[in-house]
Structures are given as structure tokens and as C-alpha cells.
Design a protein around this motif. Structure first.
Motif, PDB file in Angstrom:
ATOM      1  N   THR A 197       0.846  -1.191   0.000  1.00 38.59           N
ATOM      2  CA  THR A 197       0.000   0.000   0.000  1.00 38.59           C
ATOM      3  C   THR A 197       0.883   1.244   0.000  1.00 38.59           C
ATOM      4  O   THR A 197       1.897   1.310   0.715  1.00 38.59           O
ATOM      5  CB  THR A 197      -0.983   0.007   1.191  1.00 38.59           C
TER       6      THR A 197
ATOM      7  N   ARG B 192      -0.164   8.279  -1.925  1.00 43.29           N
ATOM      8  CA  ARG B 192      -0.295   9.125  -3.105  1.00 43.29           C
ATOM      9  C   ARG B 192       0.206  10.546  -2.871  1.00 43.29           C
ATOM     10  O   ARG B 192       0.389  11.316  -3.834  1.00 43.29           O
ATOM     11  CB  ARG B 192      -1.758   9.183  -3.551  1.00 43.29           C
TER      12      ARG B 192
ATOM     13  N   GLU C 150      -1.749   1.262  -5.749  1.00 41.52           N
ATOM     14  CA  GLU C 150      -1.582   0.083  -4.906  1.00 41.52           C
ATOM     15  C   GLU C 150      -0.976  -1.037  -5.744  1.00 41.52           C
ATOM     16  O   GLU C 150      -1.182  -1.114  -6.951  1.00 41.52           O
ATOM     17  CB  GLU C 150      -2.928  -0.347  -4.330  1.00 41.52           C
TER      18      GLU C 150
ATOM     19  N   ILE D 188      -4.644   5.677  -3.353  1.00 46.48           N
ATOM     20  CA  ILE D 188      -5.072   6.186  -2.052  1.00 46.48           C
ATOM     21  C   ILE D 188      -3.858   6.706  -1.289  1.00 46.48           C
ATOM     22  O   ILE D 188      -2.721   6.521  -1.712  1.00 46.48           O
ATOM     23  CB  ILE D 188      -5.792   5.103  -1.221  1.00 46.48           C
ATOM     24  N   TRP D 189      -4.115   7.339  -0.163  1.00 50.10           N
ATOM     25  CA  TRP D 189      -3.035   7.675   0.768  1.00 50.10           C
ATOM     26  C   TRP D 189      -2.806   6.439   1.648  1.00 50.10           C
ATOM     27  O   TRP D 189      -3.128   6.420   2.834  1.00 50.10           O
ATOM     28  CB  TRP D 189      -3.410   8.880   1.619  1.00 50.10           C
ATOM     29  N   GLY D 190      -2.250   5.390   1.067  1.00 46.21           N
ATOM     30  CA  GLY D 190      -2.170   4.107   1.754  1.00 46.21           C
ATOM     31  C   GLY D 190      -1.264   4.161   2.973  1.00 46.21           C
ATOM     32  O   GLY D 190      -0.084   4.492   2.871  1.00 46.21           O
TER      33      GLY D 190
ATOM     34  N   SER E 177      -6.263   4.939   5.048  1.00 45.30           N
ATOM     35  CA  SER E 177      -5.909   6.049   4.180  1.00 45.30           C
ATOM     36  C   SER E 177      -6.307   7.344   4.870  1.00 45.30           C
ATOM     37  O   SER E 177      -6.854   7.335   5.984  1.00 45.30           O
ATOM     38  CB  SER E 177      -6.639   5.893   2.832  1.00 45.30           C
TER      39      SER E 177
ATOM     40  N   THR F  96     -11.555   4.315   4.687  1.00 50.19           N
ATOM     41  CA  THR F  96     -10.898   3.018   4.705  1.00 50.19           C
ATOM     42  C   THR F  96     -11.516   2.135   3.626  1.00 50.19           C
ATOM     43  O   THR F  96     -12.714   2.192   3.373  1.00 50.19           O
ATOM     44  CB  THR F  96     -11.082   2.359   6.083  1.00 50.19           C
ATOM     45  N   LYS F  97     -10.698   1.312   2.996  1.00 52.55           N
ATOM     46  CA  LYS F  97     -11.183   0.356   2.006  1.00 52.55           C
ATOM     47  C   LYS F  97     -11.284  -1.025   2.649  1.00 52.55           C
ATOM     48  O   LYS F  97     -10.469  -1.391   3.498  1.00 52.55           O
ATOM     49  CB  LYS F  97     -10.240   0.278   0.798  1.00 52.55           C
TER      50      LYS F  97
ATOM     51  N   ASP G  86     -14.509  -3.174  -3.479  1.00 55.28           N
ATOM     52  CA  ASP G  86     -14.535  -2.531  -2.175  1.00 55.28           C
ATOM     53  C   ASP G  86     -15.943  -2.637  -1.588  1.00 55.28           C
ATOM     54  O   ASP G  86     -16.911  -2.191  -2.202  1.00 55.28           O
ATOM     55  CB  ASP G  86     -14.113  -1.071  -2.317  1.00 55.28           C
TER      56      ASP G  86
ATOM     57  N   THR H 226     -16.130   2.380   6.549  1.00 55.11           N
ATOM     58  CA  THR H 226     -15.319   3.410   5.894  1.00 55.11           C
ATOM     59  C   THR H 226     -14.536   4.256   6.893  1.00 55.11           C
ATOM     60  O   THR H 226     -13.422   4.684   6.594  1.00 55.11           O
ATOM     61  CB  THR H 226     -16.184   4.334   5.034  1.00 55.11           C
TER      62      THR H 226
ATOM     63  N   HIS I 161     -14.460   7.234   7.736  1.00 54.53           N
ATOM     64  CA  HIS I 161     -13.853   8.329   6.979  1.00 54.53           C
ATOM     65  C   HIS I 161     -13.839   9.664   7.724  1.00 54.53           C
ATOM     66  O   HIS I 161     -13.117  10.571   7.330  1.00 54.53           O
ATOM     67  CB  HIS I 161     -14.570   8.508   5.642  1.00 54.53           C
TER      68      HIS I 161
END
Length: 557
Positions: free
Chosen positions: A252, A255, A263, A288-290, A310, A314-315, A332, A340, A342
Motif C-alpha cells: 500500500t 499518493r 496500490e 489512495i493515501w495508503g 488512508s 478506509t477500504k 470494495d 469506511t 472516513h
């Protein structure tokens, strides 16, 4: 962010199918929020003796992990915590069984030399002896520490001919490839700070380090392979994504700093050159911002699902049922599962969250996987939540998750990074360690269900399983443990890697709910499933591969 168009018709069909399936589950089964046991988690880090901080400038905005493992043979999980510009610290567990958590500091290195610039730590047995070793990730030269017993370690880079490099390393994973005596190591690197134009578009290549020979008492790590391209990696994990006993490398990436990256999944053939799965293989672009990876076999089909943290949502990825063999096509289902995470669930909920360490575990012993996510602003990013409490999402039979971080007691105003979920006092209830940026670690002891009328009314029953794989790969890395209670199956893989700069070795924990007896089987590395063992609930058991035996362990204070 705008929704990305779906360009693969099979994936589009699968996405709709999965959404309908999860929606049907949610309608057919109650959320059971009020009936679920919510654990009471009390923060005791300072009183338990953890006097430590992960500190430093930009290079230490990421990382901040710790390792949990037994370093003195008493089967109680000890801790080695990365410190950034502060020295890493080793804490030996002196907690009594079922009692207060207590740790005592010891030097990390037998020489007494302080170990600074550490971003994370992972336990592993590099040389197949009786003592757990530790891999220390650093901004600079990574270090391989060989255990000598009684929580003593020596720096063994020269002995193992290991070049620790000069990279900014933020992630680690390890596996035993087929027929190999010693483990293969993977190091995930972040920004190349020396490259022109740094930090944007200047990601350092990740490295795969294979032992040169099976001979001798120590591995020879003189060679390594660049996994290029790399895209500023923050978590990696060797994973048996097809459920066939073959482990590839899941990656992961952040970005924020890569340009044109995504990814990744790397195929790791034994004795062959690694190669990256592409769109032609079914791997679809995800950017994503993994920050972290957690895996769990949520539906007990032998193939893992993945939570990817992220900035923002979340994924939760599941392998498409329409994928052909060797096709890593994922969809997903985080939204349908209520996973999520988020935005913060309390305080100012108008700004997105920042997720770091992720880990599945059954914190209330009801047989369903729960998900912990460490949260915290990178530093002072104004467009993201400043007060961003950690998540504790309880799983349920319906497939839906419910946030209980505030009710359980973990919603502190700290910037979380790494973490470990572990039973630190051998009482069968999982406790929680959260590493925080520039603050003391948060150590939460699990006191049982919220609002229980009497102390005797605990959470569900438990089973904890340790593997003895013999002379090679003694901890059974890559093994699958299956536990059956009634018609309920749980399967967990013993792995090193994932999370955010944090790893652990020791007993594998299973919640049993109200079951008083369980059946245990092990799929050992390179072979097949063992015969089943019948075990009683609320026990610690050790399974030995070579003699096919099971014995129980009892904590003795």
C-alpha cells in the motif's frame, strides 16, 4: 474526491452483486448493536511503566511502531518500541495473570548503545533458534537484532552480511519461501530524500532480501532485489490471496508523494524474479493515501479480505467471485459493511480522518472479527481532523460493523500511529497498545464488558493457539489455524508484516462466544491440514507439528 469510472464489466457486475449481498445480510439480520458485548478499555500506560515517546521532524511524521513478542521464554508478550529521534526502548512484561499491567525497561542492545532513528519494529526468528529476533526499521541503516535469551539482543548486520541501506524505511514483511531454511525479507521504503526534486515523485525502491543459501546456522543476506517501480510505501504484507499456500507481496502506497503510482501486488515465485501484477492480470488501479494493511478471512472461505487505511475512507477489499484463477480482481465493500471510518465519530465530524495502523481481532470474544484503526493528524494539516480518535469497530453476524471507540474508552485526543492488539496479562481478554506521535503510548487494559452487573460476568470464551513448526520456521509463519465451534469456522494465518510499522509474534487469539469446546486444525507450511484436536475453552494450547501433539500452557506468576 470524484468517483472513478468502472472500466472492467466483470468487476462492475461483481460490485453490484456484493452490494446486494451485503444489503440483504443487513436486512435479514439485526445489527445487534445493543446486544454486542462492548469491552471496557482503560488507559494505564504510564502506571504500567511505559515512559516513552516517538519523536522527530518530517521524517518521523510516518512510522511510530512497536513489536510485541516473548523475549525471555515466559510466553508473556514484551514490547520493543521505536522512538524516532528518541532512543528505541525495550519493556519486559511483568504483569501477573489477570492482574494489573506492568512493564520494566531494559536496554535494547546488550552493548547498551542507544538505537535512534527507528520508525518501526517487527519480531521474527531469523536463524531458527530458541530466541526471537527483531527487525528494526530506520531512517538510515535498518538493523537485524539477534536474540540471545533473557531479553538480550546483539546487532547482527555484519554477521548476516546484511546491508541495512540508507533509505527511509517504513514497512516490513517476511515469509519462508518453499524449501528454504531461512526467511525472505521485504523492506518497504518511502521518499528518496537525496533525489533531485524530493519529496514529490522521488520514491525509493522497495527491497526483497533472500537468503543466498540454506546451509549454515545463520542466513546470508548479502544480496537484495529492487522491487521497481515503488511508490512511497507505508505497509507491506506477504499474503496467500488465493488460499493455495503461495504468498505474494501486497503493497500500500502514499499518493501524497508518488506520481503515477498505485496500490500494488507483486508475484513472488520461489527462486524466480518477482514481477508486478498489472491490469492485464486483472489488477485494477487504486490510488489512495495508503497507510496500513490488515487481513482477515472474514467469511472463512480460505481467502483473506483486506482493510486498507488512508486519509479519508478506509477500504475493505474482497476477491471477486467472478475472477478467474490467478486474477487478483478486488471490489470494495467498506461502505456496505459500515467500515469506511472516513470521519471522526465524535467531536468535530466535518473533516476527514487520517488512518494508520489497522488490525483485525476479536476484542469481545464473540467469534466475529473486529477492526481497530489508529487515527491521528499527520502533524497539523488544517483540512483534516485535529481531534481524530482511534476506531474500534465491532463485527457482527450480519456482516455490518458498529463503532464503539467512544463507549469502550479509547477516544483519546492523541495522534496515533502504530499499534498492537494482544493479551498482555494472560486473562483471555485482548488489550490494546497504541503508539502516539510525541506523546506517551496508550496502553488499554480490557476489563470486560461495559456495564456488566458483576465482575464475574465476562466477555465470551477464548482459545489461544501457539505453533511449534520444528527446526525450520519454528513459529509456523504462513500456517493457517482453523477453529470450529458448532457450525462456526474461524481461520487465521500466522504472518509477519502489515499494519503500520508494528508487528507481533506469539499466541493467535480466537474468541469462542459461549462455546465451551472447540475443534482446532492447522494447515502447516508446505504440507496440508493436521488432524483435528478437541480442546476446552479458555485455554492456551501449543501445537507441535513434528510429533502431532497438543499441550496446554498455564500462566504461572
Amino acid at each position: 474526491m470524484p468517483l472513478m469510472p468502472i472500466t472492467n464489466p466483470r468487476s462492475a457486475y461483481r460490485l453490484g452483486l456484493v452490494s446486494l449481498w451485503w444489503a440483504a445480510l443487513a436486512l435479514s439480520a439485526p445489527l445487534a448493536g445493543a446486544q454486542q458485548d462492548i469491552p471496557t478499555l482503560t488507559e494505564v500506560g504510564e502506571s504500567a511503566g511505559l515512559d516513552h515517546r516517538f519523536t522527530g521532524p518530517w521524517e518521523f511524521f510516518v512510522g511510530g511502531g512497536g513489536a510485541s513478542f516473548d523475549c525471555n521464554g515466559d510466553r508473556r508478550p514484551d514490547l520493543l518500541l521505536a522512538g524516532g529521534t528518541s532512543a528505541a526502548k525495550l519493556y519486559v512484561n511483568q504483569s501477573s495473570s489477570g492482574g494489573d499491567l506492568s512493564f520494566v525497561e531494559r536496554p535494547v542492545l546488550d552493548s547498551g548503545k542507544p538505537l535512534t532513528k527507528a520508525t518501526g519494529a517487527y519480531p521474527i526468528n531469523l536463524n531458527n533458534d530458541a530466541h526471537t529476533d527483531v527487525v528494526i526499521l530506520r531512517v538510515g541503516s535498518n538493523r537485524l537484532l539477534l536474540g540471545e535469551g533473557d531479553c538480550r539482543f546483539r546487532d547482527a548486520n555484519k554477521e548476516l552480511k546484511f546491508d541495512g541501506g540508507r533509505a527511509w524505511t517504513t514497512s516490513f514483511a517476511a515469509t519462508w519461501e518453499l524449501g528454504k531454511t531461512f526467511p525472505t525479507l521485504a523492506f518497504g521504503n518511502y521518499v528518496d530524500r537525496r533525489a533531485p526534486g524530493s519529496p514529490f515523485g522521488t520514491c525509493e525502491d522497495n527491497r526483497l532480501v533472500r537468503p543466498i543459501s540454506n546451509k549454515g546456522a545463520l542466513p546470508d543476506y548479502a544480496d537484495n532485489i529492487a522491487l521497481s517501480p515503488s511508490h512511497c510505501t507505508l505497509s507491506i504484507l506477504f499474503t496467500d490471496w488465493q488460499g493455495e499456500g503461495r504468498f505474494d507481496l501486497r503493497v500500500t502506497n502514499d499518493r501524497q508523494y508518488h506520481r503515477g503510482g498505485q496500490e500494488q501486488l507483486w508475484h513472488i515465485p520461489t527462486d524466480g524474479e518477482p514481477y508486478e501484477y498489472t491490469r492485464n492480470d486483472g489488477w485494477e488501479e487504486l490510488v489512495i493515501w495508503g497507510m496500513g494493511i490488515a487481513e482477515a478471512d472474514l467469511d472463512a472461505d480460505g481467502r483473506p479480505e483486506y482493510a486498507l487505511t488512508s486519509m479519508g475512507d478506509t477500504k475493505l477489499q474482497v476477491l471477486s467471485e467472478d475472477a478467474f484463477e490467478d486474477e487478483p480482481i478486488y471490489v470494495d465493500i467498506a461502505f456496505d459493511a459500515g467500515l469506511t471510518a472516513h470521519r471522526p465519530y465524535t467531536g468535530d465530524t466535518s473533516k476527514p480522518s487520517t488512518g494508520w495502523h489497522a488490525q483485525f481481532a476479536d476484542v469481545n470474544n464473540d467469534t466475529w472479527h473486529d477492526l481497530f484503526i489508529a487515527k491521528g493528524n499527520v502533524e497539523a494539516m488544517p483540512n483534516f481532523a485535529a481531534y481524530d480518535p482511534d476506531n474500534l469497530l465491532l463485527g457482527s453476524e450480519s456482516g455490518r460493523y458498529r463503532e464503539v471507540g467512544d463507549l469502550s474508552g479509547i477516544a483519546l485526543d492523541r495522534r496515533g500511529r502504530g499499534g498492537v492488539i494482544e493479551d498482555f496479562n494472560a486473562d483471555g481478554k485482548l488489550d490494546l497498545l497504541v503508539m502516539n506521535r510525541e506523546e506517551l503510548p496508550s496502553l488499554f487494559v480490557n476489563h470486560g464488558p461495559l456495564g456488566a452487573p458483576t465482575p464475574a460476568q465476562g466477555l465470551g470464551n477464548f482459545l489461544r493457539v501457539e505453533l511449534d513448526n520444528g527446526a525450520v520456521n519454528p513459529d509456523g509463519i504462513g500456517a493457517s489455524i482453523s477453529v470450529k465451534t458448532g457450525n462456526r469456522y474461524q481461520t487465521k494465518t500466522v504472518a509477519i508484516g502489515g499494519g503500520h510499522a508494528s508487528g507481533q509474534l506469539g499466541f493467535t487469539h480466537f474468541g469462542l462466544g459461549q462455546a465451551e469446546v472447540a475443534q482446532v486444525r492447522v494447515k502447516w507450511p508446505e504440507t496440508g491440514w493436521s488432524a483435528p484436536f478437541q480442546v476446552f475453552a479458555n485455554t492456551h494450547v501449543v501445537l507441535n507439528r513434528e510429533v502431532g501433539s497438543l499441550r496446554t500452557w498455564h500462566a504461572i506468576d
